[in-house]
Design a protein around this motif. Structure first.
Motif, PDB file in Angstrom:
ATOM      1  N   GLU A 181       0.830  -1.203   0.000  1.00  0.00           N
ATOM      2  CA  GLU A 181       0.000   0.000   0.000  1.00  0.00           C
ATOM      3  C   GLU A 181       0.865   1.253   0.000  1.00  0.00           C
ATOM      4  O   GLU A 181       0.562   2.244  -0.683  1.00  0.00           O
ATOM      5  N   ALA A 182       1.968   1.221   0.759  1.00  0.00           N
ATOM      6  CA  ALA A 182       2.850   2.383   0.844  1.00  0.00           C
ATOM      7  C   ALA A 182       3.746   2.510  -0.389  1.00  0.00           C
ATOM      8  O   ALA A 182       3.813   3.571  -1.015  1.00  0.00           O
ATOM      9  N   LEU A 183       4.409   1.429  -0.766  1.00  0.00           N
ATOM     10  CA  LEU A 183       5.395   1.485  -1.841  1.00  0.00           C
ATOM     11  C   LEU A 183       4.766   1.655  -3.211  1.00  0.00           C
ATOM     12  O   LEU A 183       5.333   2.318  -4.087  1.00  0.00           O
ATOM     13  N   PHE A 184       3.599   1.048  -3.423  1.00  0.00           N
ATOM     14  CA  PHE A 184       2.973   1.084  -4.742  1.00  0.00           C
ATOM     15  C   PHE A 184       1.672   1.886  -4.725  1.00  0.00           C
ATOM     16  O   PHE A 184       0.716   1.560  -5.415  1.00  0.00           O
ATOM     17  N   GLY A 185       1.680   2.950  -3.942  1.00  0.00           N
ATOM     18  CA  GLY A 185       0.528   3.823  -3.827  1.00  0.00           C
ATOM     19  C   GLY A 185       0.477   4.885  -4.912  1.00  0.00           C
ATOM     20  O   GLY A 185       1.051   4.716  -6.002  1.00  0.00           O
ATOM     21  N   PRO A 186      -0.183   6.022  -4.653  1.00  0.00           N
ATOM     22  CA  PRO A 186      -0.389   7.061  -5.666  1.00  0.00           C
ATOM     23  C   PRO A 186       0.897   7.592  -6.298  1.00  0.00           C
ATOM     24  O   PRO A 186       0.941   7.832  -7.509  1.00  0.00           O
TER      25      PRO A 186
END
Length: 217
Positions: A74-79
């Protein structure tokens, strides 16, 4: 008709409810992992903070390992990552795609710093975190492979490089450790890091003429 409408409403609300439950579980895990560490946190504690049963936590993320994986993704491949990836997808030139790799690396590690810094500090020696990071490194290298293949297929790789060496160099230069040393330990801005990484990747991997070489010609 009224019965049909009620059924449609329920079928729409179920995914929304599942998403809310998942968000609560992830937030509870992020909070506890960041303060207690991954190894010291239990599923029971996560369930209590999220306001759900332990069975719901297991059904939502599978395990503490699954929860950590979900938080990392969620953090690494977020917006930020998706925005950088969209730019990459719109570019056909293989040399420019190598250059845009710097933007992707910056997006990943800047998001990680913003969202997971406390978690990673609290769990620096956790076997679960090391395992998750190793899996991310494998994924990162696999994702970069297509750009290296395209560079060689176009005949734009730097003379003397093999595909494997080029892939290893890209993987090394875009690693978390280099970002951490330059940005967090040496005080570089993310912009400066991205500029340096783009220049380094182009000079190390492609047939682009470097400023030093240009001055000798």
């Amino acid at each position: 008709m009224a019965t049909s409408s009620k059924r449609a409403y329920r079928s729409t609300s179920r995914p929304e409810g599942a998403n809310r439950t998942r968000a609560k579980v992830l937030e509870a895990g992020r909070h506890l992992f960041s303060r207690k560490g991954i190894d010291a946190t239990t599923i029971a504690q996560i369930a209590e903070r999220a306001g759900v049963s332990e069975a719901t936590v297991y059904a939502t993320v599978g395990s503490k390992s699954g929860l950590l994986d979900a938080l990392m993704r969620e953090a690494l491949f977020g917006p930020r990552f998706k925005s950088a990836q969209d730019k990459l997808e719109g570019v056909a030139d293989p040399v420019q795609r190598i250059a845009l790799t710097a933007h992707i690396a910056r997006a990943i590690y800047q998001a990680e710093s913003a969202e997971l810094s406390l978690l990673m500090k609290a769990s620096a020696f956790s076997p679960e975190l090391r395992k998750s990071q190793q899996e991310f490194e494998t994924l990162r290298r696999d994702m970069q492979r297509e750009r290296i293949d395209a560079l060689f297929k176009a005949g734009r790789a730097r003379k003397g490089l093999t595909k494997e060496t080029a892939a290893t160099l890209m993987w090394m230069f875009t690693g978390r450790e280099i970002y951490h040393k330059l940005v967090h330990e040496s005080g570089w801005t993310p912009d400066r890091f991205q500029d340096w990484l783009e220049r380094t990747l182009l000079e190390s991997l492609t047939d682009t003429v470097t400023p030093a070489e240009r001055s000798l010609s």
